[in-house]
Design a protein around this motif. Structure first.
Motif, PDB file in Angstrom:
ATOM      1  N   VAL A  30      -4.472   3.272   3.735  1.00 54.05           N
ATOM      2  CA  VAL A  30      -4.194   3.730   2.372  1.00 54.05           C
ATOM      3  C   VAL A  30      -5.380   3.453   1.459  1.00 54.05           C
ATOM      4  O   VAL A  30      -5.780   4.294   0.651  1.00 54.05           O
ATOM      5  CB  VAL A  30      -2.907   3.061   1.836  1.00 54.05           C
ATOM      6  CG1 VAL A  30      -2.738   3.340   0.343  1.00 54.05           C
ATOM      7  CG2 VAL A  30      -1.699   3.547   2.615  1.00 54.05           C
ATOM      8  N   THR A  77      -6.927   7.080   0.287  1.00 58.72           N
ATOM      9  CA  THR A  77      -6.727   7.504  -1.103  1.00 58.72           C
ATOM     10  C   THR A  77      -8.035   7.541  -1.883  1.00 58.72           C
ATOM     11  O   THR A  77      -8.081   8.096  -2.989  1.00 58.72           O
ATOM     12  CB  THR A  77      -5.761   6.549  -1.821  1.00 58.72           C
ATOM     13  OG1 THR A  77      -6.274   5.207  -1.747  1.00 58.72           O
ATOM     14  CG2 THR A  77      -4.374   6.610  -1.206  1.00 58.72           C
ATOM     15  N   TYR A 100      -2.605   8.863   6.421  1.00 56.22           N
ATOM     16  CA  TYR A 100      -3.436   7.682   6.166  1.00 56.22           C
ATOM     17  C   TYR A 100      -3.088   6.547   7.127  1.00 56.22           C
ATOM     18  O   TYR A 100      -3.969   5.879   7.672  1.00 56.22           O
ATOM     19  CB  TYR A 100      -3.257   7.201   4.721  1.00 56.22           C
ATOM     20  CG  TYR A 100      -3.706   8.178   3.665  1.00 56.22           C
ATOM     21  CD1 TYR A 100      -4.655   9.162   3.952  1.00 56.22           C
ATOM     22  CD2 TYR A 100      -3.173   8.126   2.377  1.00 56.22           C
ATOM     23  CE1 TYR A 100      -5.066  10.055   2.969  1.00 56.22           C
ATOM     24  CE2 TYR A 100      -3.579   9.020   1.396  1.00 56.22           C
ATOM     25  CZ  TYR A 100      -4.522   9.980   1.692  1.00 56.22           C
ATOM     26  OH  TYR A 100      -4.922  10.864   0.721  1.00 56.22           O
ATOM     27  N   CYS A 139       0.313   4.085  -2.746  1.00 53.88           N
ATOM     28  CA  CYS A 139      -0.020   5.437  -2.316  1.00 53.88           C
ATOM     29  C   CYS A 139       0.829   6.452  -3.075  1.00 53.88           C
ATOM     30  O   CYS A 139       0.339   7.520  -3.479  1.00 53.88           O
ATOM     31  CB  CYS A 139       0.196   5.571  -0.813  1.00 53.88           C
ATOM     32  SG  CYS A 139      -0.327   7.161  -0.119  1.00 53.88           S
ATOM     33  N   LEU A 174       0.776   9.864   3.022  1.00 47.64           N
ATOM     34  CA  LEU A 174       0.920   8.497   3.514  1.00 47.64           C
ATOM     35  C   LEU A 174       0.900   8.449   5.038  1.00 47.64           C
ATOM     36  O   LEU A 174       0.223   7.598   5.637  1.00 47.64           O
ATOM     37  CB  LEU A 174       2.220   7.876   2.981  1.00 47.64           C
ATOM     38  CG  LEU A 174       2.546   6.464   3.489  1.00 47.64           C
ATOM     39  CD1 LEU A 174       1.465   5.479   3.066  1.00 47.64           C
ATOM     40  CD2 LEU A 174       3.920   6.008   2.968  1.00 47.64           C
ATOM     41  N   PRO A 216       0.812  -1.232   0.000  1.00 45.74           N
ATOM     42  CA  PRO A 216       0.000   0.000   0.000  1.00 45.74           C
ATOM     43  C   PRO A 216       0.841   1.276   0.000  1.00 45.74           C
ATOM     44  O   PRO A 216       0.432   2.286  -0.580  1.00 45.74           O
ATOM     45  CB  PRO A 216      -0.828  -0.114   1.283  1.00 45.74           C
ATOM     46  CG  PRO A 216      -0.118  -1.109   2.132  1.00 45.74           C
ATOM     47  CD  PRO A 216       0.542  -2.054   1.188  1.00 45.74           C
ATOM     48  N   ALA A 217       2.007   1.248   0.651  1.00 45.06           N
ATOM     49  CA  ALA A 217       2.867   2.438   0.638  1.00 45.06           C
ATOM     50  C   ALA A 217       3.306   2.755  -0.789  1.00 45.06           C
ATOM     51  O   ALA A 217       3.301   3.928  -1.221  1.00 45.06           O
ATOM     52  CB  ALA A 217       4.085   2.202   1.532  1.00 45.06           C
TER      53      ALA A 217
END
Length: 514
Positions: A387, A391, A48, A36, A45, A32-33
């Motif tokens: 995330v 997002t 989130y 993102c 980031l 997910p990082a």
């Protein structure tokens, strides 16, 4: 763009953990990082992640102290009678063991908390699965699916969320769904029976013999040869292997029974030593694939339920039983937040059973590995959910799915909701699904004359699969305590959980509930 990246992110995560290219914890954080940054929101980031951590922090606290509490209860012997009762019922028959897994998980699930269910189920059955060299993914798969069906009780979470989101009474949602959910539970027991038959076929005929077998007696040609191994419950596990037709005329030789270390000596080279510690390759099976790796020769990993362990507190048995019952009752009644209940319960259990500071530290250290693994996975999952939600990917994915429903299916929004609940509750949290998606589906259904109650009932269909979602913290308790890789659990369980959900949906249609 966000819709496509959302689906790609989830697919990437699942592929990496199922192929074991990355550990679940690393994948939950790094994937997910990366995405993102790819969607151009890398600067947010931190926000989130902190939002996700904040949302899941109470769950992590609950799991930490719940593991300590139930770990202490196992140490002091609260569940020893349960284990002995299961042994008497199962009689080392894999079919009974797997069906017993479904039954125990279903009964304990009445408390409405998946983590509690998995801790009790695994604590009671893990030693038996290891001793019989049964597949541990069978245990986790059956327990998770049974808990998913039972998780729909009004105090379990999904029903309460659906009622809150649509401003309905939880009883009006749940009670009419009981026949369909009962059918789903029957499907779980049938699945357990089938998987048990498969395990019986793989392992052979197994029995438990408290009296043991006499060593050194002559074994006539054609008589079953017993390879015995003494278990830590005072029972003797025996694998019966019939001689082949070619050896039935061979001269009988005495069979030597194994000692307390789990070893055994076969009466014939053609017989199989089934004692724990032997390689599963001797049985023609792949232990690594089945999740049934046994302990090393001469060792016994069942000492956690050793009837002579120093941590037993027989004089405090009824106190511990009363404390546990009170804790579960308060949990169901929601008198206090669940994390607070387990925090108080763990502190009380430690103080009463282990008054000395050194003993308390020893008990906490003994369960530190499970605490760290589970809490670490929860906070890693917080990155993923933070995330995915922050997002806007999850909202775009849901809107894309809802907008893609043809107008012709409008009068059948109950069925549509039931079908969509299966993947959506797997890829989303229950909060996201019930508060974000279900109201949209209810509005679409209302435009075609489909009532909100029908939509709410249909939304419960996917819970059998939801309990194996990587976004559900309780599943990490299950696989962590059972020492099963999350990817192996996912590969094994998803197909059976989807099938169970479809059975619930079909039953709802058949009974006119949906």
């Amino acid at each position: 763009m966000l819709t496509v990246l959302g689906f790609v992110m989830i697919a990437t995560f699942l592929v990496l953990i199922m192929t074991k290219k990355m550990s679940p914890m690393a994948a939950l954080i790094l994937i997910p990082a990366l995405f993102c940054v790819l969607v151009g929101q890398g600067a947010h980031l931190g926000a989130y992640v902190l939002k996700g951590v904040g949302d899941l922090a109470p769950t992590a606290a609950m799991l930490m102290f719940a593991i300590i509490y139930f770990g202490v209860m196992i140490d002091v012997g609260l569940f020893d009678p349960v284990v002995r009762g299961i042994l008497r019922f199962c009689k080392a028959d894999p079919v009974r063991v797997v069906v017993g897994t479904a039954l125990l998980a279903a009964i304990v699930s009445l408390d409405g908390d998946g983590s509690t269910t998995f801790m009790i189920t695994v604590s009671a059955l893990y030693p038996l699965y290891r001793r019989l060299k049964m597949s541990l993914v069978v245990m986790t798969g059956v327990a998770a699916t049974a808990n998913g069906v039972m998780n729909t009780v009004p105090w379990g979470g999904p029903t309460a969320r659906a009622a809150t989101a649509l401003k309905l009474d939880a009883g009006d949602i749940f009670v009419p769904m009981v026949p369909a959910l009962a059918t789903g539970l029957v499907a779980v027991f049938l699945l357990a029976y089938v998987l048990g038959r498969r395990e019986r076929k793989r392992l052979g005929l197994l029995t438990l013999d408290d009296a043991g077998t006499a060593a050194g007696r002559a074994v006539p040609a054609g008589e079953p040869v017993l390879a015995a191994a003494t278990g830590s419950f005072g029972a003797r596990v025996r694998t019966t292997v019939l001689r082949t037709a070619a050896l039935r005329t061979a001269k009988a030789r005495p069979a030597a029974a194994g000692g307390g270390n789990g070893g055994s000596v076969s009466a014939d080279p053609a017989t199989v030593d089934a004692a724990p510690g032997t390689s599963a390759a001797a049985h023609g099976t792949d232990a690594a694939a089945a999740g049934t790796d046994g302990p090393a020769p001469g060792t016994d990993d069942l000492q956690g339920l050793d009837p002579h362990r120093a941590t037993l507190r027989p004089k405090l048995y009824w106190f511990n039983a009363a404390l546990t019952v009170a804790l579960l009752v308060l949990l169901v009644l929601q008198t206090l937040p669940i994390p607070v209940l387990f925090l108080l319960g763990a502190a009380t259990a430690l103080t009463v059973n282990f008054p000395r500071m050194t003993d308390q530290k020893a008990r906490i250290a003994a369960h530190a590995e499970n605490v760290l693994n589970v809490s670490g996975m929860v906070f890693a999952a917080a990155v993923f959910t933070g995330v995915l939600t922050g997002t806007g990917m999850v909202a775009h994915m849901a809107r894309w799915l809802v907008d893609g429903i043809p107008d012709a299916l409008g009068p059948h929004m109950g069925i549509v909701t039931g079908v969509l609940s299966i993947p959506l509750t797997y890829f989303m949290s229950n909060d996201g699904f019930y508060f974000g998606i279900v109201p949209i589906l209810a509005e679409a259904g209302a435009a075609h004359g489909v009532g909100a109650l029908e939509i709410a009932r249909a939304s419960l269909v996917g819970q059998a699969l939801h309990m194996s979602s990587p976004l559900v913290p309780a599943v990490y308790v299950l696989v962590g305590m059972a020492k099963v890789e999350f990817g192996d659990h996912t590969r094994f369980t998803v197909k059976w959980a989807v099938l169970t959900s479809l059975v619930v949906l079909a039953a709802g249609l058949l009974y006119g509930i949906i």
